[in-house]
Design a protein around this motif. Sequence first.
Motif, PDB file in Angstrom:
ATOM      1  N   VAL A  15       0.879  -1.181   0.000  1.00  0.00           N
ATOM      2  CA  VAL A  15       0.000   0.000   0.000  1.00  0.00           C
ATOM      3  C   VAL A  15       0.905   1.217   0.000  1.00  0.00           C
ATOM      4  CG1 VAL A  15      -1.953   1.172   1.080  1.00  0.00           C
ATOM      5  CG2 VAL A  15      -1.672  -1.317   1.361  1.00  0.00           C
ATOM      6  N   TYR A  16       1.293   1.663  -1.181  1.00  0.00           N
ATOM      7  CA  TYR A  16       2.318   2.677  -1.398  1.00  0.00           C
ATOM      8  C   TYR A  16       1.620   4.027  -1.649  1.00  0.00           C
ATOM      9  CZ  TYR A  16       6.764   4.418  -3.491  1.00  0.00           C
ATOM     10  OH  TYR A  16       7.939   5.092  -3.789  1.00  0.00           O
ATOM     11  N   PHE A  17       1.608   4.894  -0.631  1.00  0.00           N
ATOM     12  CA  PHE A  17       0.961   6.205  -0.737  1.00  0.00           C
ATOM     13  C   PHE A  17       1.959   7.221  -1.285  1.00  0.00           C
ATOM     14  CE2 PHE A  17      -1.751   9.623  -0.269  1.00  0.00           C
ATOM     15  CZ  PHE A  17      -1.505  10.469   0.791  1.00  0.00           C
ATOM     16  N   TYR A  45       7.303  11.123  -1.162  1.00  0.00           N
ATOM     17  CA  TYR A  45       7.074  12.567  -1.197  1.00  0.00           C
ATOM     18  C   TYR A  45       7.300  13.033  -2.627  1.00  0.00           C
ATOM     19  CZ  TYR A  45       7.761  17.587  -0.203  1.00  0.00           C
ATOM     20  OH  TYR A  45       7.688  18.960  -0.196  1.00  0.00           O
ATOM     21  N   ARG A  46       6.232  13.450  -3.289  1.00  0.00           N
ATOM     22  CA  ARG A  46       6.273  13.859  -4.698  1.00  0.00           C
ATOM     23  C   ARG A  46       5.731  15.263  -4.794  1.00  0.00           C
ATOM     24  NH1 ARG A  46       2.434  13.698  -8.819  1.00  0.00           N
ATOM     25  NH2 ARG A  46       3.250  13.438 -10.939  1.00  0.00           N
ATOM     26  N   GLU A  47       6.626  16.254  -4.778  1.00  0.00           N
ATOM     27  CA  GLU A  47       6.231  17.672  -4.772  1.00  0.00           C
ATOM     28  C   GLU A  47       6.250  18.160  -6.211  1.00  0.00           C
ATOM     29  OE1 GLU A  47       4.992  19.017  -2.134  1.00  0.00           O
ATOM     30  OE2 GLU A  47       4.628  20.900  -3.216  1.00  0.00           O
ATOM     31  N   VAL A 116      12.010   2.885 -10.338  1.00  0.00           N
ATOM     32  CA  VAL A 116      12.009   3.463 -11.683  1.00  0.00           C
ATOM     33  C   VAL A 116      10.640   3.242 -12.335  1.00  0.00           C
ATOM     34  CG1 VAL A 116      13.097   3.427 -13.980  1.00  0.00           C
ATOM     35  CG2 VAL A 116      14.483   3.040 -11.931  1.00  0.00           C
ATOM     36  N   SER A 117      10.116   4.296 -12.981  1.00  0.00           N
ATOM     37  CA  SER A 117       8.861   4.164 -13.742  1.00  0.00           C
ATOM     38  C   SER A 117       9.172   3.451 -15.050  1.00  0.00           C
ATOM     39  CB  SER A 117       8.287   5.544 -14.080  1.00  0.00           C
ATOM     40  OG  SER A 117       8.052   6.279 -12.919  1.00  0.00           O
ATOM     41  N   VAL A 118       8.390   2.437 -15.394  1.00  0.00           N
ATOM     42  CA  VAL A 118       8.623   1.681 -16.627  1.00  0.00           C
ATOM     43  C   VAL A 118       7.311   1.493 -17.379  1.00  0.00           C
ATOM     44  CG1 VAL A 118      10.686   0.431 -15.866  1.00  0.00           C
ATOM     45  CG2 VAL A 118       8.409  -0.474 -15.337  1.00  0.00           C
ATOM     46  N   PHE A 135       9.852  -1.410  -9.625  1.00  0.00           N
ATOM     47  CA  PHE A 135       9.411  -0.868 -10.906  1.00  0.00           C
ATOM     48  C   PHE A 135       7.976  -0.363 -10.790  1.00  0.00           C
ATOM     49  CE2 PHE A 135      13.148  -2.502 -13.044  1.00  0.00           C
ATOM     50  CZ  PHE A 135      13.554  -3.507 -12.152  1.00  0.00           C
ATOM     51  N   GLY A 136       7.758   0.884 -11.154  1.00  0.00           N
ATOM     52  CA  GLY A 136       6.414   1.465 -11.135  1.00  0.00           C
ATOM     53  C   GLY A 136       5.810   1.318 -12.513  1.00  0.00           C
ATOM     54  N   VAL A 137       4.710   0.556 -12.586  1.00  0.00           N
ATOM     55  CA  VAL A 137       4.076   0.294 -13.878  1.00  0.00           C
ATOM     56  C   VAL A 137       2.753   1.044 -13.969  1.00  0.00           C
ATOM     57  CG1 VAL A 137       3.073  -1.495 -15.342  1.00  0.00           C
ATOM     58  CG2 VAL A 137       5.129  -2.006 -14.002  1.00  0.00           C
ATOM     59  N   GLY A 170       1.777  -1.186  -9.186  1.00  0.00           N
ATOM     60  CA  GLY A 170       0.953  -0.543 -10.197  1.00  0.00           C
ATOM     61  C   GLY A 170       0.630   0.872  -9.746  1.00  0.00           C
ATOM     62  N   ILE A 171       0.413   1.759 -10.717  1.00  0.00           N
ATOM     63  CA  ILE A 171       0.064   3.151 -10.379  1.00  0.00           C
ATOM     64  C   ILE A 171      -0.799   3.742 -11.484  1.00  0.00           C
ATOM     65  CG2 ILE A 171       2.168   4.060 -11.488  1.00  0.00           C
ATOM     66  CD1 ILE A 171       2.097   6.258  -9.249  1.00  0.00           C
ATOM     67  N   GLY A 172      -1.712   4.624 -11.042  1.00  0.00           N
ATOM     68  CA  GLY A 172      -2.539   5.342 -12.018  1.00  0.00           C
ATOM     69  C   GLY A 172      -4.008   5.002 -11.858  1.00  0.00           C
ATOM     70  N   VAL A 190       0.020  -1.727  -4.760  1.00  0.00           N
ATOM     71  CA  VAL A 190      -0.571  -0.627  -5.516  1.00  0.00           C
ATOM     72  C   VAL A 190      -0.100   0.701  -4.940  1.00  0.00           C
ATOM     73  CG1 VAL A 190      -2.629  -1.929  -6.181  1.00  0.00           C
ATOM     74  CG2 VAL A 190      -2.657  -0.570  -4.068  1.00  0.00           C
ATOM     75  N   SER A 191       0.048   1.663  -5.816  1.00  0.00           N
ATOM     76  CA  SER A 191       0.481   2.996  -5.419  1.00  0.00           C
ATOM     77  C   SER A 191      -0.636   3.975  -5.752  1.00  0.00           C
ATOM     78  CB  SER A 191       1.740   3.349  -6.210  1.00  0.00           C
ATOM     79  OG  SER A 191       2.157   4.628  -5.851  1.00  0.00           O
ATOM     80  N   VAL A 192      -1.002   4.795  -4.799  1.00  0.00           N
ATOM     81  CA  VAL A 192      -2.110   5.732  -5.020  1.00  0.00           C
ATOM     82  C   VAL A 192      -1.786   7.135  -4.518  1.00  0.00           C
ATOM     83  CG1 VAL A 192      -3.793   3.864  -4.716  1.00  0.00           C
ATOM     84  CG2 VAL A 192      -3.302   5.387  -2.806  1.00  0.00           C
TER      85      VAL A 192
END
Length: 215
Positions: A15-17, A45-47, A116-118, A135-137, A170-172, A190-192
């Motif tokens: 559970v990746y926030f 942290y994504r600014e 890394v985003s792939v 890997f972020g898909v 997974g993300i998006g 999952v990443s949200v």
Amino acid sequence: MARINPEKLKSLLKVYFIAGSTNCLEDPCIVLEEAIRGGITLFQYREKGSNCLDGTEKLVLGRELQRICKNNGIPFIVNDDIEMALELDADGVHIGQEDEDAQEVRKKIGDKILGVSVHCVKEVEKAKLAGADYFGVGPIFPTETKKDTRAVQGTALIEELKDFEIPIVGIGGITADNASLVMEAGADGVSVITAISHADDVWEAADRLRRKIYN
Ligand SMILES: Cc1ncsc1CCOP(=O)(O)O
Ligand SMILES: C=C1C=NC(C(F)(F)F)=NC1=N
Ligand SMILES: [Mg+2]
């Protein structure tokens, strides 16, 4: 310190926030504390985005969010900004295909976590060789959060990577309602952003997502 164990990392990715000041409807520190109480397993942290913080303000908020993560045993990942990640001594960084080359970043960060985003197998192979840990898909589903995403790809790539045995998140556009599709496709987590940061009750949103992943 050695590189993180892939099995340990797979459990962190559950559970990746991800959030920055522009994603939060209230104080980001409160949002993060509530999300942690709800059971997130990793924080980034994504600014980013219009009117996001920069310079000292960005660093100060980063330090505050890192402190909250540290107090709760949650690893703290920084998106894009390698210099800030090193200054904060973050647990890791996340970079996209347009950011600094993964090989260079790996040299700078030593054994810290490198995500890394792939978007295809070729990018996965390259990132793997460069020393990526996870890997972020995505984007898996349509999303309003990131304006410049690649094409929405569903779970096809996650399924294609099933036999690679690498830590994948997974993300998006992921919510408690579609998270199980991402996990069934073979993702480790999952990443949200929005599903948690825009919830009326952040604690409840994180808890509901967690229960869907661990059910
Ligand atoms: C950062 C990022 N990368 C691919 S989609 C996305 C945004 C995810 O945000 P949300 O969970 O609100 O759709
Ligand atoms: C653009 C991104 C894509 N994926 C991820 C993560 F979920 F962490 F893998 N983070 C990002 N910032
Ligand atoms: Mg980036």
